[in-house]
Design a protein around this motif. Structure first.
Motif, PDB file in Angstrom:
ATOM      1  N   LYS A 188     -17.112  30.695 -34.733  1.00 48.09           N
ATOM      2  CA  LYS A 188     -18.423  30.959 -35.330  1.00 48.09           C
ATOM      3  C   LYS A 188     -18.683  32.457 -35.419  1.00 48.09           C
ATOM      4  O   LYS A 188     -19.223  32.943 -36.412  1.00 48.09           O
ATOM      5  CB  LYS A 188     -19.527  30.289 -34.519  1.00 48.09           C
ATOM      6  N   GLU A 237     -14.332  31.473 -39.995  1.00 48.64           N
ATOM      7  CA  GLU A 237     -13.168  30.586 -39.921  1.00 48.64           C
ATOM      8  C   GLU A 237     -11.869  31.262 -40.368  1.00 48.64           C
ATOM      9  O   GLU A 237     -10.841  31.147 -39.707  1.00 48.64           O
ATOM     10  CB  GLU A 237     -13.412  29.322 -40.743  1.00 48.64           C
ATOM     11  N   ASP A 271     -17.073  28.797 -30.315  1.00 53.97           N
ATOM     12  CA  ASP A 271     -17.952  29.965 -30.339  1.00 53.97           C
ATOM     13  C   ASP A 271     -17.262  31.173 -30.972  1.00 53.97           C
ATOM     14  O   ASP A 271     -17.878  31.923 -31.734  1.00 53.97           O
ATOM     15  CB  ASP A 271     -18.421  30.311 -28.928  1.00 53.97           C
ATOM     16  N   SER A 275     -11.991  22.803 -37.624  1.00 53.27           N
ATOM     17  CA  SER A 275     -13.289  23.457 -37.513  1.00 53.27           C
ATOM     18  C   SER A 275     -14.044  23.078 -36.241  1.00 53.27           C
ATOM     19  O   SER A 275     -14.891  23.828 -35.784  1.00 53.27           O
ATOM     20  CB  SER A 275     -14.151  23.141 -38.735  1.00 53.27           C
TER      21      SER A 275
END
Length: 93
Positions: free
Chosen positions: A53, A57, A50, A83
């Motif tokens: 996001k 990144e 979270d 990721s």
């Protein structure tokens, strides 16, 4: 002083997520009950996803790298995340 600077890089929502990461990381590392440790790992992983996001990144990776350089024990290799929130050792060091 350093903690205040680090937290100033995050907005309020991101600070809450980062606090979840720190709290659950502590529980995962120092917890005595296996099920609680794995619950903490799951919460920590979701909070990392979270936060990534929310920050993007590149900003997330820079933030985590800076934190590791400032706060990680010097005798342990640094870790990075993929990721999907998985951690791995950084082979560059």
């Amino acid at each position: 002083m350093v903690r205040n600077y680090v937290m100033s890089l995050l907005n309020e929502e991101q600070q809450k997520l980062f606090r979840i990461i720190l709290d659950n990381n502590h529980e995962y590392i120092h917890g005595k009950i296996t099920t609680e440790r794995f619950e903490a790992l799951g919460k920590m992983t979701q909070a990392k996803i979270d936060l990534k996001k929310s920050m993007g990144e590149e900003a997330y990776n820079n933030f985590m790298s800076m934190g590791q350089k400032l706060f990680a024990p010097k005798d342990q290799p640094s870790r990075r995340t993929t990721s999907d929130g998985d951690e791995f050792l950084d082979d560059d060091e």
